[in-house]
Design a protein around this motif. Structure first.
Motif, PDB file in Angstrom:
ATOM      1  N   LEU A 134      -3.657 -51.537  16.563  1.00 26.12           N
ATOM      2  CA  LEU A 134      -2.789 -51.087  17.661  1.00 26.12           C
ATOM      3  C   LEU A 134      -1.378 -50.804  17.164  1.00 26.12           C
ATOM      4  O   LEU A 134      -0.789 -49.759  17.480  1.00 26.12           O
ATOM      5  CB  LEU A 134      -2.747 -52.149  18.765  1.00 26.12           C
ATOM      6  CG  LEU A 134      -3.911 -52.144  19.765  1.00 26.12           C
ATOM      7  CD1 LEU A 134      -3.927 -53.438  20.562  1.00 26.12           C
ATOM      8  CD2 LEU A 134      -3.804 -50.944  20.711  1.00 26.12           C
ATOM      9  N   ALA A 135      -0.835 -51.723  16.372  1.00 26.90           N
ATOM     10  CA  ALA A 135       0.519 -51.528  15.843  1.00 26.90           C
ATOM     11  C   ALA A 135       0.558 -50.331  14.901  1.00 26.90           C
ATOM     12  O   ALA A 135       1.498 -49.514  14.939  1.00 26.90           O
ATOM     13  CB  ALA A 135       0.983 -52.791  15.115  1.00 26.90           C
ATOM     14  N   HIS A 136      -0.469 -50.203  14.069  1.00 22.79           N
ATOM     15  CA  HIS A 136      -0.513 -49.095  13.111  1.00 22.79           C
ATOM     16  C   HIS A 136      -0.598 -47.752  13.845  1.00 22.79           C
ATOM     17  O   HIS A 136       0.074 -46.781  13.454  1.00 22.79           O
ATOM     18  CB  HIS A 136      -1.713 -49.277  12.179  1.00 22.79           C
ATOM     19  CG  HIS A 136      -1.746 -48.317  11.034  1.00 22.79           C
ATOM     20  ND1 HIS A 136      -0.813 -48.330  10.017  1.00 22.79           N
ATOM     21  CD2 HIS A 136      -2.601 -47.288  10.745  1.00 22.79           C
ATOM     22  CE1 HIS A 136      -1.092 -47.369   9.149  1.00 22.79           C
ATOM     23  NE2 HIS A 136      -2.166 -46.717   9.565  1.00 22.79           N
ATOM     24  N   ALA A 137      -1.394 -47.693  14.904  1.00 23.65           N
ATOM     25  CA  ALA A 137      -1.530 -46.447  15.672  1.00 23.65           C
ATOM     26  C   ALA A 137      -0.202 -46.052  16.311  1.00 23.65           C
ATOM     27  O   ALA A 137       0.181 -44.864  16.308  1.00 23.65           O
ATOM     28  CB  ALA A 137      -2.616 -46.620  16.736  1.00 23.65           C
ATOM     29  N   LYS A 138       0.499 -47.010  16.870  1.00 28.18           N
ATOM     30  CA  LYS A 138       1.808 -46.714  17.480  1.00 28.18           C
ATOM     31  C   LYS A 138       2.776 -46.185  16.426  1.00 28.18           C
ATOM     32  O   LYS A 138       3.556 -45.267  16.694  1.00 28.18           O
ATOM     33  CB  LYS A 138       2.370 -47.969  18.145  1.00 28.18           C
ATOM     34  CG  LYS A 138       1.611 -48.389  19.401  1.00 28.18           C
ATOM     35  CD  LYS A 138       2.140 -49.704  19.964  1.00 28.18           C
ATOM     36  CE  LYS A 138       1.322 -50.135  21.185  1.00 28.18           C
ATOM     37  NZ  LYS A 138       1.762 -51.448  21.720  1.00 28.18           N
ATOM     38  N   ARG A 169       0.733 -38.046  21.353  1.00 31.38           N
ATOM     39  CA  ARG A 169       0.744 -39.065  22.411  1.00 31.38           C
ATOM     40  C   ARG A 169      -0.618 -39.250  23.047  1.00 31.38           C
ATOM     41  O   ARG A 169      -1.029 -40.363  23.390  1.00 31.38           O
ATOM     42  CB  ARG A 169       1.776 -38.682  23.483  1.00 31.38           C
ATOM     43  CG  ARG A 169       3.211 -38.801  23.008  1.00 31.38           C
ATOM     44  CD  ARG A 169       4.188 -38.532  24.140  1.00 31.38           C
ATOM     45  NE  ARG A 169       5.576 -38.643  23.684  1.00 31.38           N
ATOM     46  CZ  ARG A 169       6.630 -38.468  24.471  1.00 31.38           C
ATOM     47  NH1 ARG A 169       6.461 -38.152  25.742  1.00 31.38           N
ATOM     48  NH2 ARG A 169       7.851 -38.586  23.975  1.00 31.38           N
ATOM     49  N   GLU A 170      -1.352 -38.148  23.229  1.00 32.55           N
ATOM     50  CA  GLU A 170      -2.674 -38.226  23.848  1.00 32.55           C
ATOM     51  C   GLU A 170      -3.644 -38.995  22.948  1.00 32.55           C
ATOM     52  O   GLU A 170      -4.434 -39.832  23.422  1.00 32.55           O
ATOM     53  CB  GLU A 170      -3.213 -36.825  24.134  1.00 32.55           C
ATOM     54  CG  GLU A 170      -2.478 -36.054  25.215  1.00 32.55           C
ATOM     55  CD  GLU A 170      -1.112 -35.549  24.766  1.00 32.55           C
ATOM     56  OE1 GLU A 170      -0.885 -35.421  23.534  1.00 32.55           O
ATOM     57  OE2 GLU A 170      -0.246 -35.322  25.646  1.00 32.55           O
ATOM     58  N   GLU A 171      -3.560 -38.716  21.663  1.00 36.95           N
ATOM     59  CA  GLU A 171      -4.421 -39.436  20.722  1.00 36.95           C
ATOM     60  C   GLU A 171      -4.098 -40.922  20.711  1.00 36.95           C
ATOM     61  O   GLU A 171      -5.005 -41.767  20.702  1.00 36.95           O
ATOM     62  CB  GLU A 171      -4.246 -38.849  19.316  1.00 36.95           C
ATOM     63  CG  GLU A 171      -4.880 -37.468  19.151  1.00 36.95           C
ATOM     64  CD  GLU A 171      -4.534 -36.826  17.818  1.00 36.95           C
ATOM     65  OE1 GLU A 171      -5.375 -36.084  17.282  1.00 36.95           O
ATOM     66  OE2 GLU A 171      -3.409 -37.072  17.305  1.00 36.95           O
ATOM     67  N   LEU A 172      -2.811 -41.242  20.713  1.00 37.68           N
ATOM     68  CA  LEU A 172      -2.415 -42.653  20.735  1.00 37.68           C
ATOM     69  C   LEU A 172      -2.929 -43.337  21.992  1.00 37.68           C
ATOM     70  O   LEU A 172      -3.474 -44.448  21.929  1.00 37.68           O
ATOM     71  CB  LEU A 172      -0.893 -42.786  20.654  1.00 37.68           C
ATOM     72  CG  LEU A 172      -0.344 -44.211  20.842  1.00 37.68           C
ATOM     73  CD1 LEU A 172      -0.881 -45.145  19.754  1.00 37.68           C
ATOM     74  CD2 LEU A 172       1.176 -44.219  20.841  1.00 37.68           C
ATOM     75  N   GLU A 205     -12.222 -36.852  16.165  1.00 40.14           N
ATOM     76  CA  GLU A 205     -11.176 -36.626  15.164  1.00 40.14           C
ATOM     77  C   GLU A 205     -10.022 -37.619  15.284  1.00 40.14           C
ATOM     78  O   GLU A 205      -9.470 -38.058  14.282  1.00 40.14           O
ATOM     79  CB  GLU A 205     -10.643 -35.186  15.284  1.00 40.14           C
ATOM     80  CG  GLU A 205     -11.653 -34.120  14.933  1.00 40.14           C
ATOM     81  CD  GLU A 205     -12.190 -34.285  13.521  1.00 40.14           C
ATOM     82  OE1 GLU A 205     -11.375 -34.481  12.591  1.00 40.14           O
ATOM     83  OE2 GLU A 205     -13.427 -34.235  13.349  1.00 40.14           O
ATOM     84  N   ALA A 206      -9.648 -37.970  16.501  1.00 40.18           N
ATOM     85  CA  ALA A 206      -8.541 -38.918  16.687  1.00 40.18           C
ATOM     86  C   ALA A 206      -8.871 -40.270  16.062  1.00 40.18           C
ATOM     87  O   ALA A 206      -8.026 -40.914  15.438  1.00 40.18           O
ATOM     88  CB  ALA A 206      -8.231 -39.094  18.171  1.00 40.18           C
ATOM     89  N   GLY A 207     -10.125 -40.703  16.209  1.00 39.52           N
ATOM     90  CA  GLY A 207     -10.535 -41.973  15.632  1.00 39.52           C
ATOM     91  C   GLY A 207     -10.512 -41.974  14.128  1.00 39.52           C
ATOM     92  O   GLY A 207     -10.248 -43.003  13.495  1.00 39.52           O
ATOM     93  N   LYS A 208     -10.781 -40.806  13.534  1.00 45.75           N
ATOM     94  CA  LYS A 208     -10.788 -40.707  12.078  1.00 45.75           C
ATOM     95  C   LYS A 208      -9.399 -40.859  11.472  1.00 45.75           C
ATOM     96  O   LYS A 208      -9.259 -41.120  10.282  1.00 45.75           O
ATOM     97  CB  LYS A 208     -11.374 -39.358  11.654  1.00 45.75           C
ATOM     98  CG  LYS A 208     -12.849 -39.185  11.965  1.00 45.75           C
ATOM     99  CD  LYS A 208     -13.318 -37.805  11.535  1.00 45.75           C
ATOM    100  CE  LYS A 208     -14.788 -37.571  11.896  1.00 45.75           C
ATOM    101  NZ  LYS A 208     -15.233 -36.216  11.504  1.00 45.75           N
ATOM    102  N   LYS A 209      -8.373 -40.694  12.290  1.00 46.17           N
ATOM    103  CA  LYS A 209      -7.002 -40.744  11.783  1.00 46.17           C
ATOM    104  C   LYS A 209      -6.453 -42.162  11.633  1.00 46.17           C
ATOM    105  O   LYS A 209      -5.396 -42.364  11.030  1.00 46.17           O
ATOM    106  CB  LYS A 209      -6.072 -39.948  12.700  1.00 46.17           C
ATOM    107  CG  LYS A 209      -6.349 -38.442  12.737  1.00 46.17           C
ATOM    108  CD  LYS A 209      -5.355 -37.737  13.651  1.00 46.17           C
ATOM    109  CE  LYS A 209      -5.583 -36.232  13.680  1.00 46.17           C
ATOM    110  NZ  LYS A 209      -4.596 -35.544  14.550  1.00 46.17           N
TER     111      LYS A 209
END
Length: 428
Positions: free
Chosen positions: A38-42, A52-55, A97-101
């Motif tokens: 969660l912290a890494h994604a932010k 923002r949508e991916e987050l 694709e968002a999850g792969k990031k």
């Protein structure tokens, strides 16, 4: 699924040996792995890797995982190597694709470091809280039985007057040093390693200060290589904290086992808190304290065990570190159970009061006689010899009236001062 999966398949025997029991152990770390993600994604959204949508979608899935973990529904199935691969698989399956990031700018090396640091922070605080419960119980017993005399021993020989108040209070104050060592371990693990990657940083403009704040670390482990070198050190320094506290509990348990025996007879417990013998109907065995003693002695070996695993490893990550979890996680659970059982038992302890009439305890008052002669003007060495001659000649008659006034003595336990000392250590 493996985060390092390539075009070839690893032999099953290799996978079984290298994965070990990581799946079972990683269930314990799953919550912290999701918190780290969660912290890494932010942070990735902050530096423009995610939009923002991916987050928002990643946060939603990760929060669902946290709920599954909290309710015990989260699993790491056999097709996954560890918790990291399971979390990334779920994100990729649900978000594409968002999850792969999510793995951008990090490695399993800094993921497990984050997981362990967050886990150890929480567990150290949990152990401190349980230690405080035991401390409070011991201080209460110290005050309750402060006027009850107990023989003191040196070399397992009857030595001088002590008291139950002094005995209970001794273990209470000993816990203060144990808290200091736990605090030192906490400071070591309260450093953010996220962003150190495989141990050499990243070409991405990671905002490691941001993740430090998001994850609640007090500081950043700045040097990427130093962050990776904390693997092993953080476990070992925590093990020293566990071992130090375990040493106090083990000594205390040994005292209880001695004092419960018929040869001492100073304390007992209700029948339902003891165990029996398959052949001797009279037995009331102190099995709880024998197990506390054994479990805590085992924990005292933990720093040495972890040292042997990690000694002489060069800088960088090595698979040897995987084995640290196998020893450390059960030790933490074991120590917590020992603390809980010690409190449970001490709340029902029975202090006996009819044993001092035995003649063998007469000689513990001999120093009182020496001190009385000194107060009457005789030099100490002469007083010592005088009382010694009276004992040898059979002329010694103990005077059982005791008056100790200095700080930390039978008559001045300093319980309030000890409570303040503990409070300061606990709140560091």
């Amino acid at each position: 699924m493996k985060l390092w999966e390539k075009e070839y398949k690893v032999e099953d025997v290799i996978e079984t040996f290298t994965v070990g029991n990581d799946r079972e152990l990683d269930i314990v770390l799953a919550k912290y792995d999701v918190q780290g993600s969660l912290a890494h994604a932010k942070m990735l959204e902050h530096i423009g890797i995610l939009n923002r949508e991916e987050l928002a979608s990643i946060e939603a899935i990760l929060n669902e995982l946290l709920q599954e973990i909290d309710t015990g529904q989260f699993e790491i199935e056999s097709e996954f190597e560890d918790v990291h691969s399971k979390v990334e698989f779920v994100l990729t399956k649900k978000l594409g694709e968002a999850g792969k990031k999510i793995h951008t700018g990090r490695s399993r090396n800094d993921q497990i470091l984050v997981d362990m640091h967050l886990f150890l922070k929480e567990e150290i605080n949990s152990i401190k809280a349980l230690t405080k419960v035991l401390f409070d119980e011991l201080i209460q017993l110290s005050e309750k039985y402060k006027d009850e005399i107990l023989p003191g021993y040196t070399h397992l020989q009857v030595a001088m007057p002590s008291s139950f108040g002094l005995w209970f209070g001794a273990y209470a104050e000993s816990l203060v040093e144990d808290i200091h060592v736990l605090n030192a371990a906490y400071k070591v693990v309260d450093q953010n390693p996220l962003g150190s990657g495989a141990g050499y940083g990243s070409s991405f403009p990671l905002d490691r200060t941001m993740t430090t704040a998001l994850l609640g670390f007090s500081t950043l482990k700045y040097n990427s290589v130093a962050a990776q070198m904390n693997r092993g050190k953080s476990e070992k320094v925590t093990a020293y904290g566990l071992a130090t506290l375990g040493g106090t509990l083990s000594k205390m348990a040994m005292d209880v086992c001695l004092y419960m025996s018929q040869n001492f007879g100073f304390i007992s417990f209700p029948d339902e808190l003891t165990t029996g013998s398959s052949i001797m109907p009279h037995k009331k065995n102190p099995d709880v304290f024998e197990l506390i003693r054994a479990k805590c002695n085992k924990i005292q070996a933990l720093p040495y065990e972890l040292s042997l695993i990690t000694n002489n490893l060069p800088s960088g990550y090595h698979r040897d570190y995987q084995l640290l979890k196998e020893s450390l996680l059960p030790a933490i659970d074991g120590l917590k159970s020992c603390l809980e059982m010690a409190v449970f038992m001490f709340r029902q302890i029975i202090v006996k009061k009819d044993f001092l009439h035995d003649p063998k305890y007469d000689y513990m008052y001999s120093v009182e006689e020496v001190n009385k002669e000194v107060q009457n003007g005789l030099p100490f060495r002469d007083a010592y010899k005088k009382v010694g001659k009276n004992i040898s000649a059979g002329n010694y008659k103990p005077q059982r009236k005791i008056k100790h006034t200095h700080e930390g003595s039978i008559g001045n336990l300093c319980s309030e001062e000890i409570k303040l000392k503990f409070k300061k250590a606990f709140e560091e």
